[in-house]
Design an enzyme around this catalytic site. Structure first.
Site, short mmCIF file in Angstrom:
data_model
loop_
_atom_site.label_atom_id
_atom_site.label_comp_id
_atom_site.label_asym_id
_atom_site.label_seq_id
_atom_site.Cartn_x
_atom_site.Cartn_y
_atom_site.Cartn_z
N TYR A 169 0.84 -1.21 0.00
CA TYR A 169 0.00 0.00 0.00
C TYR A 169 0.87 1.26 0.00
O TYR A 169 0.63 2.21 -0.74
CB TYR A 169 -0.90 -0.04 1.24
N LYS A 173 0.92 3.95 -2.99
CA LYS A 173 0.52 5.35 -2.77
C LYS A 173 1.67 6.31 -3.08
O LYS A 173 1.45 7.40 -3.61
CB LYS A 173 -0.02 5.53 -1.35
N1 LIG Z 1 -10.36 6.69 4.51
C1 LIG Z 1 -9.10 6.87 4.78
O1 LIG Z 1 -8.69 6.96 5.94
C2 LIG Z 1 -8.11 7.01 3.68
C3 LIG Z 1 -6.85 7.48 4.00
C4 LIG Z 1 -5.91 7.61 2.99
C5 LIG Z 1 -6.24 7.26 1.71
N2 LIG Z 1 -7.48 6.78 1.42
C6 LIG Z 1 -7.75 6.41 0.03
O2 LIG Z 1 -8.93 7.06 -0.40
C7 LIG Z 1 -9.50 6.32 -1.48
C8 LIG Z 1 -11.00 6.26 -1.24
O3 LIG Z 1 -11.26 5.52 -0.09
P1 LIG Z 1 -12.45 5.85 0.94
O4 LIG Z 1 -11.86 6.00 2.28
O5 LIG Z 1 -13.38 6.90 0.39
O6 LIG Z 1 -13.14 4.45 0.98
P2 LIG Z 1 -14.51 3.86 0.42
O7 LIG Z 1 -14.49 2.42 0.84
O8 LIG Z 1 -15.64 4.72 0.85
O9 LIG Z 1 -14.32 3.99 -1.17
C9 LIG Z 1 -13.46 3.20 -1.93
C10 LIG Z 1 -14.24 2.72 -3.13
O10 LIG Z 1 -13.35 2.06 -4.05
C11 LIG Z 1 -14.10 1.03 -4.67
N3 LIG Z 1 -13.19 0.06 -5.27
C12 LIG Z 1 -12.39 -0.85 -4.66
N4 LIG Z 1 -11.72 -1.57 -5.58
C13 LIG Z 1 -12.07 -1.09 -6.80
C14 LIG Z 1 -11.72 -1.42 -8.15
N5 LIG Z 1 -10.86 -2.43 -8.43
N6 LIG Z 1 -12.27 -0.71 -9.17
C15 LIG Z 1 -13.17 0.27 -8.90
N7 LIG Z 1 -13.55 0.62 -7.66
C16 LIG Z 1 -13.01 -0.05 -6.62
C17 LIG Z 1 -14.92 0.44 -3.54
O11 LIG Z 1 -16.03 -0.29 -4.04
C18 LIG Z 1 -15.33 1.69 -2.76
O12 LIG Z 1 -16.58 2.20 -3.16
C19 LIG Z 1 -8.74 4.99 -1.52
O13 LIG Z 1 -7.79 5.02 -2.55
C20 LIG Z 1 -8.02 4.95 -0.19
O14 LIG Z 1 -6.81 4.22 -0.27
C21 LIG Z 1 -8.42 6.65 2.38
#
Ligand SMILES: NC(=O)c1ccc[n+]([C@@H]2O[C@H](COP(=O)([O-])OP(=O)(O)OC[C@H]3O[C@@H](n4cnc5c(N)ncnc54)[C@H](O)[C@@H]3O)[C@@H](O)[C@H]2O)c1
Length: 275
Positions: A169, A173
């Site tokens: 990860y 990233k």
């Molecule tokens: N929430 C956090 O704390 C956080 C922190 C840092 C980074 N992020 C990043 O933010 C992004 C969004 O995450 P979030 O927190 O809104 O989570 P979330 O679970 O609400 O959204 C992520 C979405 O990605 C979709 N997804 C997963 N695999 C996929 C694929 N192969 N093709 C298409 N869609 C796919 C899922 O169905 C989900 O709806 C991610 O990249 C995550 O790594 C989140």
């Protein structure tokens, strides 16, 4: 012709940015899960946005090409918000590299061919990319510029070297922000911009999986000891996304914005520093 904002990953962060930049435009909500796209579509259409939905698997070239074709059939692609991804507790290293690293490179390549003049893109990376040790200049360049279909064959990504999900990860990233930096040069040839946001812990279903997963205790400690002392909200990411995609962000491209409540600062110079 409508202007289209494509949201890849219709989860909490994607939606929060989309709501701030899509008034008067058409929003195409794409997610691996149709029900997630439908749920986002209901909230947004009830709030007056013109929306449609589709499924996409960002780790499949065929699927991403179909998404681009769908978007261009609706109108001019004015925005790309890439907020799809899997976290360390959700998948093994190979899947994380495929979805988070390869998938992002593929989206940047494909939307970089159709984004219209004045348009912009956002990629959601993570604070995790900022905690990874420095890579060599050659490794940075490889992650930034290796042709998409050759990326997964890079020796630095071989699964005997990348053996745990958190490391996968972090590399993915870090790779996202390097890739955006390189792609900003290509996007500029079309008069468009692209930037990365690297959020810290933002309360979403994905973060809840982390908090209740094997790394939950470490996550809670990170929140408690962080300079700001709380987790972030999707809306706070939305505000930064809107700045970067809008007119006020016109001088910003190829950049990565860390917003983590100070966790990374404390990781290097404060109470969160590894002993
Ligand atoms: N929430 C956090 O704390 C956080 C922190 C840092 C980074 N992020 C990043 O933010 C992004 C969004 O995450 P979030 O927190 O809104 O989570 P979330 O679970 O609400 O959204 C992520 C979405 O990605 C979709 N997804 C997963 N695999 C996929 C694929 N192969 N093709 C298409 N869609 C796919 C899922 O169905 C989900 O709806 C991610 O990249 C995550 O790594 C989140």
């Amino acid at each position: 012709m409508s202007q289209v904002i494509v949201v890849i990953g219709a989860g909490s962060i994607g939606q929060a940015i989309a709501r701030r930049v899509s008034a008067g435009k058409h929003v195409l909500l794409a997610d691996l899960r149709q029900e997630t796209a439908d749920a986002a579509a209901k909230v947004m259409s009830d709030a007056g946005f013109a929306v449609s939905t589709t499924t996409v698997d960002v780790s499949s070239r065929e699927s991403v090409e179909a998404l681009v074709a769908k978007a261009t059939s609706i109108g001019d692609v004015f925005g790309m918000i890439h907020a799809a991804g899997v976290s360390p507790s959700q998948a093994p290293p190979a899947a994380i590299l495929h979805v988070d690293l390869y998938g992002t490179a593929l989206l940047l390549e494909q939307f970089g061919k159709v984004i219209v003049e004045g348009g912009s893109g956002i990629v959601i990376a993570s604070q995790s990319g900022h905690r990874l040790h420095a890579l060599t200049a050659e490794e940075d360049k490889a992650l930034a510029t290796t042709p998409v279909e050759e990326l997964m064959a890079l020796p630095m990504l071989s699964l005997d070297k990348v053996t745990d999900s958190l490391n996968a990860y972090q590399i993915a990233k870090r790779g996202n922000s390097l890739r955006v930096k390189a792609e900003a040069v290509n996007w500029a040839k079309r008069g468009a911009r692209v930037n990365t946001i690297s959020p810290g812990i933002i309360m979403t279903p994905l973060a809840n999986d982390e908090l209740s997963g094997p790394r939950g205790e470490g996550y809670r400690r990170m929140i408690d000891l962080s300079p700001v002392g709380r987790a972030g909200t999707p809306d706070e990411v939305g505000v930064l996304g809107a700045l970067l995609m809008g007119r006020d962000g016109a001088f910003i491209t190829g950049s990565d914005f860390l917003m983590d409540g100070g966790v990374t600062a404390s990781w290097f110079y404060g109470e969160l520093a590894p002993k």
